[in-house]
Motif scaffolding. Structure first.
Motif, PDB file in Angstrom:
ATOM      1  N   ASP A 218       0.820  -1.199   0.000  1.00  0.00           N
ATOM      2  CA  ASP A 218       0.000   0.000   0.000  1.00  0.00           C
ATOM      3  C   ASP A 218       0.864   1.262   0.000  1.00  0.00           C
ATOM      4  O   ASP A 218       0.476   2.297  -0.547  1.00  0.00           O
ATOM      5  CB  ASP A 218      -0.921  -0.009   1.222  1.00  0.00           C
ATOM      6  CG  ASP A 218      -2.015   1.037   1.133  1.00  0.00           C
ATOM      7  OD1 ASP A 218      -2.598   1.182   0.039  1.00  0.00           O
ATOM      8  OD2 ASP A 218      -2.287   1.713   2.140  1.00  0.00           O
ATOM      9  N   GLN A 219       2.060   1.161   0.589  1.00  0.00           N
ATOM     10  CA  GLN A 219       2.995   2.289   0.614  1.00  0.00           C
ATOM     11  C   GLN A 219       3.952   2.284  -0.585  1.00  0.00           C
ATOM     12  O   GLN A 219       4.902   3.032  -0.635  1.00  0.00           O
ATOM     13  CB  GLN A 219       3.788   2.263   1.925  1.00  0.00           C
ATOM     14  CG  GLN A 219       2.912   2.510   3.142  1.00  0.00           C
ATOM     15  CD  GLN A 219       3.687   2.398   4.443  1.00  0.00           C
ATOM     16  OE1 GLN A 219       4.644   3.129   4.676  1.00  0.00           O
ATOM     17  NE2 GLN A 219       3.289   1.469   5.297  1.00  0.00           N
ATOM     18  N   MET A 220       3.685   1.398  -1.540  1.00  0.00           N
ATOM     19  CA  MET A 220       4.441   1.314  -2.799  1.00  0.00           C
ATOM     20  C   MET A 220       5.908   0.973  -2.564  1.00  0.00           C
ATOM     21  O   MET A 220       6.819   1.548  -3.162  1.00  0.00           O
ATOM     22  CB  MET A 220       4.278   2.607  -3.609  1.00  0.00           C
ATOM     23  CG  MET A 220       2.847   2.813  -4.076  1.00  0.00           C
ATOM     24  SD  MET A 220       2.558   4.343  -4.993  1.00  0.00           S
ATOM     25  CE  MET A 220       2.342   5.500  -3.642  1.00  0.00           C
ATOM     26  N   THR A 221       6.124   0.001  -1.689  1.00  0.00           N
ATOM     27  CA  THR A 221       7.471  -0.471  -1.371  1.00  0.00           C
ATOM     28  C   THR A 221       8.044  -1.261  -2.547  1.00  0.00           C
ATOM     29  O   THR A 221       7.333  -1.996  -3.221  1.00  0.00           O
ATOM     30  CB  THR A 221       7.424  -1.364  -0.116  1.00  0.00           C
ATOM     31  OG1 THR A 221       6.876  -0.600   0.964  1.00  0.00           O
ATOM     32  CG2 THR A 221       8.801  -1.856   0.266  1.00  0.00           C
ATOM     33  N   ARG A 222       9.350  -1.121  -2.760  1.00  0.00           N
ATOM     34  CA  ARG A 222      10.064  -1.903  -3.773  1.00  0.00           C
ATOM     35  C   ARG A 222      11.204  -2.654  -3.089  1.00  0.00           C
ATOM     36  O   ARG A 222      11.913  -2.079  -2.258  1.00  0.00           O
ATOM     37  CB  ARG A 222      10.647  -0.976  -4.852  1.00  0.00           C
ATOM     38  CG  ARG A 222       9.615  -0.106  -5.549  1.00  0.00           C
ATOM     39  CD  ARG A 222      10.279   0.878  -6.508  1.00  0.00           C
ATOM     40  NE  ARG A 222       9.319   1.825  -7.076  1.00  0.00           N
ATOM     41  CZ  ARG A 222       9.649   2.829  -7.891  1.00  0.00           C
ATOM     42  NH1 ARG A 222      10.919   3.000  -8.251  1.00  0.00           N
ATOM     43  NH2 ARG A 222       8.717   3.648  -8.348  1.00  0.00           N
ATOM     44  N   GLY A 223      11.387  -3.919  -3.449  1.00  0.00           N
ATOM     45  CA  GLY A 223      12.474  -4.690  -2.863  1.00  0.00           C
ATOM     46  C   GLY A 223      12.309  -6.170  -3.091  1.00  0.00           C
ATOM     47  O   GLY A 223      11.415  -6.620  -3.821  1.00  0.00           O
ATOM     48  N   PHE A 224      13.190  -6.938  -2.422  1.00  0.00           N
ATOM     49  CA  PHE A 224      13.204  -8.392  -2.577  1.00  0.00           C
ATOM     50  C   PHE A 224      12.911  -9.056  -1.236  1.00  0.00           C
ATOM     51  O   PHE A 224      13.504  -8.715  -0.209  1.00  0.00           O
ATOM     52  CB  PHE A 224      14.564  -8.855  -3.104  1.00  0.00           C
ATOM     53  CG  PHE A 224      14.841  -8.439  -4.517  1.00  0.00           C
ATOM     54  CD1 PHE A 224      14.435  -9.221  -5.587  1.00  0.00           C
ATOM     55  CD2 PHE A 224      15.489  -7.244  -4.781  1.00  0.00           C
ATOM     56  CE1 PHE A 224      14.682  -8.827  -6.898  1.00  0.00           C
ATOM     57  CE2 PHE A 224      15.739  -6.836  -6.087  1.00  0.00           C
ATOM     58  CZ  PHE A 224      15.333  -7.634  -7.143  1.00  0.00           C
ATOM     59  N   ILE A 225      11.993 -10.013  -1.285  1.00  0.00           N
ATOM     60  CA  ILE A 225      11.615 -10.800  -0.111  1.00  0.00           C
ATOM     61  C   ILE A 225      12.112 -12.215  -0.376  1.00  0.00           C
ATOM     62  O   ILE A 225      11.682 -12.846  -1.343  1.00  0.00           O
ATOM     63  CB  ILE A 225      10.081 -10.791   0.080  1.00  0.00           C
ATOM     64  CG1 ILE A 225       9.551  -9.352   0.132  1.00  0.00           C
ATOM     65  CG2 ILE A 225       9.689 -11.557   1.328  1.00  0.00           C
ATOM     66  CD1 ILE A 225       8.031  -9.272  -0.041  1.00  0.00           C
ATOM     67  N   ILE A 226      13.017 -12.707   0.449  1.00  0.00           N
ATOM     68  CA  ILE A 226      13.638 -14.004   0.192  1.00  0.00           C
ATOM     69  C   ILE A 226      13.175 -15.007   1.247  1.00  0.00           C
ATOM     70  O   ILE A 226      13.556 -14.933   2.421  1.00  0.00           O
ATOM     71  CB  ILE A 226      15.179 -13.902   0.210  1.00  0.00           C
ATOM     72  CG1 ILE A 226      15.651 -12.762  -0.710  1.00  0.00           C
ATOM     73  CG2 ILE A 226      15.788 -15.235  -0.197  1.00  0.00           C
ATOM     74  CD1 ILE A 226      15.311 -12.912  -2.164  1.00  0.00           C
ATOM     75  N   GLY A 227      12.341 -15.947   0.831  1.00  0.00           N
ATOM     76  CA  GLY A 227      11.869 -17.004   1.731  1.00  0.00           C
ATOM     77  C   GLY A 227      12.834 -18.176   1.698  1.00  0.00           C
ATOM     78  O   GLY A 227      12.779 -19.015   0.795  1.00  0.00           O
ATOM     79  N   ALA A 228      13.739 -18.234   2.667  1.00  0.00           N
ATOM     80  CA  ALA A 228      14.763 -19.279   2.693  1.00  0.00           C
ATOM     81  C   ALA A 228      14.259 -20.530   3.414  1.00  0.00           C
ATOM     82  O   ALA A 228      13.205 -20.515   4.040  1.00  0.00           O
ATOM     83  CB  ALA A 228      16.030 -18.747   3.363  1.00  0.00           C
TER      84      ALA A 228
END
Length: 501
Positions: A218-228
């Motif tokens: 909702d806050q227009m975040t950009r990035g990588f989420i790594i589920g290890a």
């Protein structure tokens, strides 16, 4: 009674009382003119009240958050940075978690780009092989390190610094997602893009903090989420708390999350490069909504030999969700095996057994994203629905498998609903093998045999579907069940015992 939630509108008397209490200079006539559209009152920029508020805000550094439509230009890494992902692991075995960490390390070393990466690790940095970052990147602490760490004698000792690059919020997923959101919106709030890379045990992501990821979107975040340590059967030694068989389904509910389940390091390289380009590469304006995405990439702790990138790599297929990994090597009754993540090596072994034991010809497809395939197909359906009479766009998954004959067996280490996302868009007979339920705390081989998503289950399911079509002997499925002892949990052979937990 407490009627707060039931009171949606003020009565005229209430509105007048509210006005009188706050001493707002609005007349009765103005309120009576339209109860539901009372005038907006502003005392003026020169009023003492507004001057006081503006002065306090100035002392605090201005308006926060304040979204900016322009940001500092980002120089993305050159091709050579991705070489570590493309060359494979040689004769050594390496899990996709390690392949990812090696790539991340080289991205952080890039002179122009590396400083913009913000690794966020709430726990298990050593498990992920990220302790190598401690001596150089260091953990951020605005007060520096004010204690002696218990591992200070180690070469890769824990180190905090006021110039640290790693964010370690403790074993605190909620705090970590907050840090992820702050870093991932810095392109707009401060005009300086940062690339948060949040690494965690996959079960402790969308399962625990899905609402926080929704707020991040909702806050227009950009990035990588790594589920290890991903998957339901790859980390079974610590009970069911880590048996993640459903995070891709939870992630699929968030329209800003682009979910991938790669099998190999070179796929991770293609996906991360695509993500960086989508967020900050050439193309749309800086504030274009299409850039506001978070890439969720699942990586595993089971070591395998990482192959080098093929010479004719189907980059488009990896990015959009599916590519042909290993065409059939013999002629015979035809079947298609679709696999993702850690199950891809099982599919390749099933391909070999089907050929050698049963004379069946199987193509193996690596599905990097079941969710993106579904989204593309749904968009094609929507376009056809709203534009009758116009040529309908063919979904990418349908286009990729055009001419791929025979039944489809889709296999994953997640619940069957994950591959089922694309079932309706393929004309072939379709069967899903996955890991439904809470989990099974045993060896990887036993867990996979229990869930019937292992190598021999792929073989038997393929034979069953071909037998129904009259393309193999009707007794073949039963013979295969007996031959591979499919009902015996302890007879499973899929996977190995290596990898940190």
């Amino acid at each position: 009674r407490n009627a707060t939630h039931q009171m949606k509108k003020l009565t005229l008397a209430d509105l007048k009382a509210f006005r009188d209490h706050l001493r707002i200079p609005i007349t009765d006539e103005q309120l009576e003119a339209d109860l539901y559209r009372p005038p907006y009152y502003h005392p003026g920029m020169d009023s003492p009240e507004i001057q006081y508020l503006m002065g306090r805000r100035k002392e605090l550094g201005g308006f926060v958050p304040e979204r900016r439509s322009k940001h500092t230009e980002v120089t993305l890494p050159e091709d050579k940075v991705y070489e570590v992902a493309n060359r494979g692991s040689g004769k050594q075995q390496a899990a996709t978690t390690m392949a990812f960490v090696r790539l991340l390390k080289d991205l952080m070393r890039d002179k122009e780009f590396g400083k913009r990466i913000v690794p966020i690790i709430p726990d298990e940095a050593r498990t992920f092989g990220m302790d190598a970052f401690f001596p150089t990147a260091k953990i951020y602490n605005p007060n520096g390190q004010n204690y002696l760490s218990v591992d200070r004698e180690l070469v890769l000792a824990y180190k905090e610094s006021i110039s640290g690059q790693i964010v370690h919020a403790g074993i605190n997923e909620a705090g970590s997602v907050a840090a992820f959101t702050a870093a991932g919106t810095s392109y707009a709030t401060h005009g300086e893009p940062l690339i948060p890379v949040y690494v965690f045990y996959s079960m402790f992501g969308f399962q625990r903090t899905g609402d926080s990821f929704w707020a991040a979107a909702d806050q227009m975040t950009r990035g990588f989420i790594i589920g290890a340590t991903a998957g339901r059967t790859t980390l079974t030694g610590e009970g069911l708390q880590h048996a993640d068989g459903h995070s891709p389904m939870l992630a699929a509910t968030n329209p800003a999350v682009v979910t991938y389940d790669p099998a190999y390091g070179y796929e991770i390289g293609v996906i991360m490069r695509d993500g960086l380009n989508r967020m900050y590469g050439p193309g749309p304006a800086d504030n274009d909504p299409s850039r506001n995405v978070m890439y969720y990439i699942t990586v595993y702790n089971e070591p395998i030999v990482q192959p080098p990138a093929p010479a004719e790599l189907d980059v488009e297929g990896i990015v959009k969700g599916i590519y042909l990994l290993a065409p059939a090597k013999i002629d015979g009754p035809r079947t298609q095996i679709l696999a993702s993540g850690v199950s891809v090596p099982w599919a390749l072994e099933a391909q070999r057994i089907l050929a050698e034991d049963w004379g069946v010809s199987a193509d193996v497809w690596s599905v990097t994203s079941w969710t993106e395939l579904r989204r593309d197909a749904m968009a094609a359906e929507e376009d056809a629905f709203l534009n009758p009479g116009q040529p309908a766009r063919v979904p990418f998954v349908t286009e990729q498998l055009a001419g791929a004959t025979g039944p489809i067996v889709a296999v994953t280490d997640y619940m069957k609903a994950v591959p089922d996302q694309i079932r309706q868009f393929l004309p072939n007979e379709f069967a899903s093998l996955g890991a439904d339920g809470f989990g099974f705390s045993d060896t990887r081989a036993a867990a996979r045999r229990f869930f019937k998503n292992d190598i021999h289950s792929v073989v038997v399911r393929s034979l069953q579907m071909l037998a129904r079509r009259g393309e193999v002997d009707a007794q073949a499925p039963a013979q295969a069940i007996e031959k591979y002892r499919l009902h015996n949990v302890n007879a499973g052979t899929t996977g190995n015992a290596g990898g940190d937990s």
